[in-house]
Design an enzyme around this catalytic site. Structure first.
Site: not given
Length: 252
Positions: A11, A130
């Site tokens: 990330d 998500d």
């Protein structure tokens, strides 16, 4: 039986790998190129690179960092963040990506999934979702988990499959960074609603969590970040434990 895949995730924010809990409280970890080299040497099966603020900041993905990462890995590389058009697909593929992960861009314009699949093949199009429980339902979130779309996750996943996505990454926001195990209830529900390969993300804290995960037969890969970044679980050791548990994995 198909070998299960172990997938570290980078990330990236402002050129650095970061990690948080439940998609919040991000802390600096390391340089992405250094970590990419490390995971390639450790025997990771794939690597995922997310520019995690590209969508929220409404900008393109940082390709200079991506090129550096791609130069260090000889395993499949999935890239996401700020993918909104076919030109974004082309840009990251030209930088060394093998698969393109789409999330917020597909939520804004679902036809992007179909366009990507027709141009580059379904195997190139990864639908990243998500998900967070809201009441008694699972909702899809956008912009790096910042925005509740109100969409029911299982329905969105079915739509993504119909439009031509070739793989799913299911990111459980409820278990992300908590290190108490993958969200098996969510993943089982997804497994029962799609025929696509599923990469599970969010919640890994120890090797046993992967053993539990792969009891769900349709889960093809486990994705994790901090436990690998901080050396809490080493990929070669994890794979040995999986083999002992009679779970097939690739050994290099």
């Amino acid at each position: 039986m198909i070998a299960k895949r172990i997938v570290p995730c980078l990330d990236v924010r402002d050129g650095r790998v970061v990690k948080g809990i439940n998609f919040a409280g991000l802390q600096d970890v390391n340089d992405p190129v250094t970590l990419a080299r490390f995971y390639n040497e450790q025997g990771a099966d794939e690597l995922v690179f997310y520019d995690i603020t590209a969508s929220a900041e409404e900008r393109g993905l940082f390709t200079d960092i991506l090129k550096g990462v791609a130069s260090e890995v000889f395993i499949p590389l999935t890239v996401g963040g700020g993918i909104n058009t076919l030109s974004d697909f082309e840009r990251v593929l030209n930088c060394g990506a093998d698969k393109v992960s789409i999330n917020s861009g597909a939520l804004r314009r679902p036809q992007l999934i179909e366009e990507g699949a027709k141009r580059y093949g379904s195997q190139c199009v990864v639908l990243s979702v998500d998900v967070r429980r809201v009441g008694d339902k699972w909702h899809v979130f956008a912009k790096g988990g910042r925005e509740d779309t109100g969409l029911e996750a299982l329905e969105w996943i079915r739509q993504g499959e119909q439009l031509g996505a070739g793989e799913l990454v299911i990111n459980s926001m409820d278990t992300d960074g908590v290190k108490r195990g993958f969200d098996l209830e969510l993943l089982e529900a997804v497994s029962n609603n799609t025929s696509l390969p599923i990469v599970a993300s969010g919640g890994a804290g120890k090797s046993e969590d992967f053993i539990d995960l792969f009891q769900l037969p349709k889960i093809e890969a486990g994705l994790a970040a901090s436990i690998f970044h901080y050396g809490e679980v080493k990929i070669p050791d994890l794979k040995k434990q999986l083999l002992t548990a009679k779970i097939p994995v690739r050994i290099v």
